[in-house]
Design a protein around this motif. Sequence first.
Motif: not given
Length: 52
Positions: A11-28
Amino acid sequence: MPQMNPMWWFSLFIVFSLVLILSNSLNYFYFNPSISQASSLKSTKKSFNWKW
């Protein structure tokens, strides 16, 4: 400290992955406006003529 069970690590890995994808897409999308906005920005963009 007791060891964490594998489900907690997953669950920590899933949360970290989702936060990483969300932050990268928002920056893009924040730094790269859409194509319609980019064409209007090209007309108003100032060009600098550097003289060394």
